[in-house]
Design a protein around this motif. Sequence first.
Motif: not given
Length: 125
Positions: A12, A15-16, A37, A40-41, A44, A48, A50-52
């Motif tokens: 996470y 991604i950030r 989101t 990105l899901v 990668y 979901h 983790t991305v969120s």
Amino acid sequence: MSKLLDHDKPIYMQIREKIEDQIVNDQLKEGEQAPSTNQLVTFYKINHATVSKGVNQLVEEGILFKKRGIGMFVAEGAKKKLIQKRKDAFVDDYIVGLVHEAEKLGISEREIVEFIQKIKGSEQA
């Protein structure tokens, strides 16, 4: 966006940081829509939630904002905030230790500047 993720750092956070990098590097400009989101899901191939988590941190800090039913957008002043945050982290992570070590070794400010100029000069060659 690079697909490679580092296994030594929480996903996470990566991604950030990738979104932050895109803002700092002007790949994403203020007012522009950020990757969703779901995008990105899919890109990668990660969870979901983790991305969120990474995206929601950016929302909480005012870097991104949500438009309900439309998506995420880069907030006004986001680039400036990110650059200041990274400068502060740079000072904490590198400069403070450098100054303390220089004091122990009796290295003057002038010498530190000369070292930096020498290194920058050799990189440009």
